[in-house]
Enzyme design. Structure first.
Site, PDB file in Angstrom:
ATOM      1  N   CYS B  48       0.830  -1.203   0.000  1.00 32.20           N
ATOM      2  CA  CYS B  48       0.000   0.000   0.000  1.00 32.20           C
ATOM      3  C   CYS B  48       0.862   1.249   0.000  1.00 32.20           C
ATOM      4  CB  CYS B  48      -0.872   0.082   1.239  1.00 32.20           C
ATOM      5  SG  CYS B  48      -1.769  -1.402   1.570  1.00 32.20           S
ATOM      6  N   SER B  49       1.936   1.225   0.749  1.00 30.75           N
ATOM      7  CA  SER B  49       2.769   2.423   0.842  1.00 30.75           C
ATOM      8  C   SER B  49       3.303   2.789  -0.531  1.00 30.75           C
ATOM      9  CB  SER B  49       3.931   2.193   1.799  1.00 30.75           C
ATOM     10  OG  SER B  49       3.436   1.694   3.010  1.00 30.75           O
TER      11      SER B  49
END
Lengths: 177, 159
Positions: B48-49
């Site tokens: 996600c990052s």
């Protein structure tokens, strides 16, 4: 798997063997530690598979995550205006933990660049547009982080090992023999 | 119900969620703009990052098509705030926190087993209608190429 939407052209920074069966494109960020890990793999690959590979580096700086990535990309491109892109590219990756305006200037000096010209090119609109165009071509090609590699236009599964790059290159090179 | 996300042609369900600890964002406040709604499993997780970092940089490309990107997960408003500050994110992250996952469920983008949002993308037009959606495997970062293609298709449809 994603494909490269912008074909390799004369405006790309290229090294290796012209006319090689394999064109390896990297989308990279000079301040990304994973790109730093991949850098010696590329050097080794170019040395070991000398006649098989043309290597292209395109800029994909994640500026918010890596504050010096964009100026580092511009510095490499500016050195490229004086024929020293790959020398600058190597120095930057070898010192990627210490990138800022001063260190980039000191690399340019160490490479004996015309500093007046370098200072102009480093801030030039044309080079900024090149870096942004590289980034946009990456986004369009499905680049979702760095480094992302394409072999002859196809995104490859790179797992942070030299072998994963080597296998991707050999598979295509052998098909051409 | 499980496994299907809302598709093109569906009206995007409205929401009213915290985007900062003291502000809320409603979908209908954004009428007249295109909205890219990016559901994702969790702040801080590696995939996600990367995905959010790429959207952060691609914002200028999205804005050329009158589109704003918004992230959404079940993390709390305070968790989002810390994540945004740490990663220098310049777009809102919505907290689908209470009742947990309610909005994710409305879009068919909730993973009941894990108790978190799926990794799903929606491109919503100026009238609040979904024009494109995509469900990515949890571990795969879908990038932004599909979003840009969808926005360009919408541009072409206008002529």
């Amino acid at each position: 798997m994603s494909t490269l939407k912008t074909p390799v052209s004369g405006s790309d920074r290229q090294t290796g063997y012209r006319g090689a069966p394999v064109t390896l494109v990297e989308y990279g960020d000079y301040q990304c530690s994973h790109c730093g890990i991949a850098h010696p793999f590329i050097k080794r690959l170019l040395a070991e598979k000398e006649k098989d590979i043309l290597f292209v580096f395109r800029n994909f700086p994640l500026q918010e995550a890596h504050p010096a990535a964009y100026i580092a990309a511009l510095a490499a491109e500016a050195a490229g205006q004086q024929g020293k892109f790959w020398l600058m590219h190597d120095i930057i990756f070898e010192h990627q933990d210490h990138l800022d305006g001063n260190s980039l200037l000191s690399f340019a000096e160490a490479l004996d660049l015309d500093m007046h010209q370098f200072a102009q090119d480093w801030k030039s609109e044309a080079l900024q547009q090149k870096v942004e165009a590289d980034f946009e071509s990456g986004i369009r090609s499905g680049v979702n982080g760095t480094p992302t590699f394409f072999v002859n236009g196809e995104k490859i599964a790179y797992d942070e090992t030299y072998e994963s790059l080597l296998h991707a290159v050999e598979r295509v090179a052998q098909a051409h023999r | 119900m499980a496994g299907s996300i809302l598709e093109k042609g569906a009206t995007a369900p409205d929401f009213d969620l915290h985007c900062t600890p003291d502000q809320r964002l409603k979908l209908h406040d954004l009428k007249g703009k295109r909205v890219i709604l990016a559901f994702y499993p969790a702040d801080w997780s590696p995939v996600c990052s990367d995905q959010m970092a790429v959207y952060n940089e691609a914002r200028k490309l999205f804005q050329q098509h009158n589109a704003e990107v918004i992230g959404i997960s079940v993390d709390s408003k305070w968790c989002h705030l810390a994540f945004e500050q740490d990663r220098h994110l310049h777009f809102p992250l919505l907290a689908d926190f209470e009742p947990k996952g309610e909005v994710s469920r409305l879009y068919g983008a909730y993973n009941e087993e894990e108790g978190q949002s799926k990794r799903a993308l929606f491109v919503i037009d100026e009238q609040g209608v979904i024009q494109w959606s995509y469900l990515s495997p949890d571990g795969i970062n879908p990038g932004a190429d599909g979003i840009l293609e969808a926005l360009e298709t919408m541009d072409n449809g206008k002529h």
